[in-house]
Design a protein around this motif. Sequence first.
Motif, short mmCIF file in Angstrom:
data_model
loop_
_atom_site.label_atom_id
_atom_site.label_comp_id
_atom_site.label_asym_id
_atom_site.label_seq_id
_atom_site.Cartn_x
_atom_site.Cartn_y
_atom_site.Cartn_z
N GLY A 6 -18.07 2.21 3.84
CA GLY A 6 -17.49 3.36 3.15
C GLY A 6 -16.33 4.02 3.88
N SER A 7 -16.00 3.53 5.08
CA SER A 7 -14.84 4.06 5.80
C SER A 7 -13.55 3.71 5.04
CB SER A 7 -14.77 3.48 7.21
OG SER A 7 -15.90 3.86 7.97
N LYS A 8 -12.49 4.46 5.31
CA LYS A 8 -11.22 4.24 4.61
C LYS A 8 -10.06 4.23 5.59
CE LYS A 8 -12.43 6.22 0.10
NZ LYS A 8 -12.04 7.19 -0.95
N VAL A 9 -9.06 3.38 5.29
CA VAL A 9 -7.77 3.45 5.98
C VAL A 9 -6.75 3.87 4.93
CG1 VAL A 9 -7.27 0.98 5.68
CG2 VAL A 9 -6.10 2.30 7.45
N GLN A 10 -6.06 4.97 5.19
CA GLN A 10 -5.13 5.55 4.23
C GLN A 10 -3.73 5.63 4.83
OE1 GLN A 10 -5.84 9.69 3.13
NE2 GLN A 10 -5.20 9.26 1.04
N LEU A 11 -2.72 5.44 3.97
CA LEU A 11 -1.34 5.61 4.39
C LEU A 11 -0.93 7.05 4.15
CD1 LEU A 11 1.23 4.32 5.50
CD2 LEU A 11 1.90 3.83 3.13
N THR A 12 -0.65 7.79 5.22
CA THR A 12 -0.29 9.20 5.13
C THR A 12 1.21 9.39 5.39
OG1 THR A 12 -0.70 9.67 7.48
CG2 THR A 12 -2.58 9.81 5.98
N ALA A 13 1.73 10.52 4.97
CA ALA A 13 3.17 10.77 5.03
C ALA A 13 3.68 10.93 6.45
CB ALA A 13 3.51 12.01 4.20
N ASN A 14 2.91 11.57 7.31
CA ASN A 14 3.42 11.91 8.64
C ASN A 14 2.88 11.03 9.76
OD1 ASN A 14 4.90 14.08 7.58
ND2 ASN A 14 3.08 15.38 7.63
N ARG A 15 1.65 10.56 9.64
CA ARG A 15 1.01 9.84 10.73
C ARG A 15 0.87 8.35 10.47
NH1 ARG A 15 -4.39 12.05 12.27
NH2 ARG A 15 -3.94 10.88 14.18
N GLY A 16 1.26 7.90 9.32
CA GLY A 16 1.12 6.49 8.99
C GLY A 16 -0.31 6.16 8.61
N LEU A 17 -0.85 5.08 9.17
CA LEU A 17 -2.21 4.67 8.87
C LEU A 17 -3.22 5.54 9.61
CD1 LEU A 17 -1.82 0.79 9.14
CD2 LEU A 17 -2.03 2.13 7.03
N LEU B 80 8.12 8.13 5.25
CA LEU B 80 7.31 6.93 5.09
C LEU B 80 6.95 6.75 3.62
CD1 LEU B 80 6.35 4.99 7.31
CD2 LEU B 80 4.15 6.16 7.26
N ALA B 81 7.08 5.52 3.11
CA ALA B 81 6.86 5.29 1.68
C ALA B 81 5.79 4.24 1.37
CB ALA B 81 8.17 4.89 1.01
N TYR B 82 5.69 3.20 2.21
CA TYR B 82 4.75 2.14 1.89
C TYR B 82 4.38 1.34 3.14
CZ TYR B 82 8.70 -1.15 2.18
OH TYR B 82 9.77 -1.89 2.62
N ALA B 83 3.29 0.59 3.02
CA ALA B 83 2.88 -0.40 4.02
C ALA B 83 2.87 -1.76 3.35
CB ALA B 83 1.50 -0.06 4.57
N ALA B 84 3.19 -2.82 4.11
CA ALA B 84 3.25 -4.15 3.51
C ALA B 84 2.75 -5.20 4.49
CB ALA B 84 4.68 -4.48 3.08
N ASN C 34 3.00 -10.18 10.09
CA ASN C 34 3.35 -8.84 10.57
C ASN C 34 3.01 -7.82 9.49
OD1 ASN C 34 4.37 -6.86 12.24
ND2 ASN C 34 6.51 -7.29 11.79
N PHE C 35 2.39 -6.71 9.90
CA PHE C 35 2.08 -5.62 8.97
C PHE C 35 2.99 -4.45 9.32
CE2 PHE C 35 -0.35 -1.99 7.32
CZ PHE C 35 -0.64 -2.45 6.05
N ILE C 36 3.73 -3.94 8.32
CA ILE C 36 4.74 -2.93 8.59
C ILE C 36 4.49 -1.64 7.81
CG2 ILE C 36 6.49 -4.70 9.05
CD1 ILE C 36 7.70 -3.95 6.27
N LEU C 37 5.00 -0.53 8.37
CA LEU C 37 5.09 0.75 7.68
C LEU C 37 6.57 1.06 7.55
CD1 LEU C 37 2.40 2.87 9.59
CD2 LEU C 37 2.06 1.24 7.72
N ALA C 38 7.03 1.38 6.33
CA ALA C 38 8.46 1.51 6.11
C ALA C 38 8.79 2.65 5.15
CB ALA C 38 9.03 0.20 5.56
N SER C 39 10.06 3.04 5.16
CA SER C 39 10.57 4.09 4.27
C SER C 39 10.97 3.48 2.94
CB SER C 39 11.78 4.77 4.91
OG SER C 39 12.87 3.86 4.98
N ALA C 40 11.36 4.33 1.99
CA ALA C 40 11.79 3.84 0.67
C ALA C 40 13.04 2.99 0.79
CB ALA C 40 12.04 5.03 -0.26
N LEU D 13 0.88 -1.17 0.00
CA LEU D 13 0.00 0.00 0.00
C LEU D 13 0.92 1.22 0.00
CD1 LEU D 13 -3.02 0.90 0.26
CD2 LEU D 13 -2.59 1.10 2.72
N THR D 14 0.90 1.96 -1.09
CA THR D 14 1.83 3.08 -1.22
C THR D 14 1.23 4.36 -0.65
OG1 THR D 14 1.05 3.39 -3.48
CG2 THR D 14 3.07 2.12 -3.18
N LEU D 15 2.11 5.34 -0.46
CA LEU D 15 1.74 6.60 0.18
C LEU D 15 0.55 7.26 -0.53
CD1 LEU D 15 2.94 8.10 2.62
CD2 LEU D 15 4.20 9.53 1.00
N GLY D 16 -0.45 7.63 0.26
CA GLY D 16 -1.63 8.29 -0.28
C GLY D 16 -2.73 7.35 -0.69
#
Length: 296
Positions: free
Chosen positions: A88-99, A119-123, A129-135, A27-30
Motif C-alpha cells: 500500500g505504499s506509494k511513490v508520487q511525483l511532486t512539484a518541488n521534491r520530485g519523487l 517539474l512536469a513528468y517522470a519517464a 535511465n529514469f528521469i524527472l523533467a520539465s515540460a 508519470l505526470t505531476l501528482g
Amino acid sequence: MASAILGILLVLVPLLLSAEAQARGNLTLGNSLTANDQNSPLLSLSGEFAFGFRKMGQGAHLLAIWFEMIEEKTIVWSVNGDDLAPEGSKVQLTANRGLVLTDPRGRELWSSNLNATGLAYAAMLDTGNFILASASHVNSWDSFSRPTDTILPTQQLDLDAVVRARYYEMNYSNGRFIFRLQTNGNLVLYAIPTPLVVSDAYWATGTRGNGFRLIFNQSGQVYLTDRNGKLLNKVTSEEVPTSVFYQRAILEYDGVFRQYIHPKMANSSSGWAMVWSMVFPSPFKYMHEYEPRYWY
C-alpha cells in the motif's frame, strides 16, 4: 440491448487505453504508483525496462528499475533496500521534491531530494535511465547519475560517483564494497568494514590527477577517460552488440565487479552469462602499489 453494450464499451475502452498509456508513458505531476499486486509498473516505450515496485517478501516492496522482457526481471537500480515499503505504499511525483516514497501511514521512506521548480513528468527510458523533467524536457534528476550496484550501456559516471554493492544476493540494503571514481581521478574498489571506517583499496587504476569519466559504451566496453576524452584505462575490453544482447556491469555483494550479457531473442530460456570479471585473491589482498597514502 445493443445500445446498452455499446454504452458500456464506450466507458470501458477509454479506461483501458488510459491504463495502457500510463503503463507505457510518463508519470505526470501528482500521479503515483502503489505497492500492491494489482498496480502496473511504468514501462519504457520499448517495454524493455520497468520502474515500480518489486515484491521482496510478504508485504515488503522495493522501489526499483529492472529488465522487464526477460524471465528473471533482473533489478539494476533500487533505493529503499534498507527500509522496504509495506503493502500500500506509494511513490508520487511532486512539484518541488520530485519523487517521494511514503508508507500507508504517510511516513516518508525515501525521496529524490530535489529542490526544483517546473517539474512536469517522470519517464522510464529505453536505456534503463529514469528521469524527472520539465515540460520543456530539461532533466532535473536521473537514475544514471545516482547508480546503486549496476551500470548499463550508455551510462557515464563522473568524478565522485559511487557504485555500491548490495548486502547479499536478495538483500538490497547497503553492502561492504564500493566502486568509486574519486575526485582526484583514481578509480578504486575498496571494502568498508564499518560505516565509519574505510579500508585500503584492493584495486585501482592508478590514474590520480588524470581520470575524469567512466563510460560504459554501446559496444559493451567499460573504460576510463581524461577530461579530453582520451582513453586512460580499459576496465573491460569485451565488445558485445547491444542490438543482440542485454548487458549490465555490477559490483556484486562479494566485492567483485562483473559484466553479464543476456540474449534479447524472444522466448529465450538462457540466463545471464558472465563475459568479464575482476579476479581477486581470497581473502582480499589490499594493494599498496599506487600511492598508498592517497586513496581517499
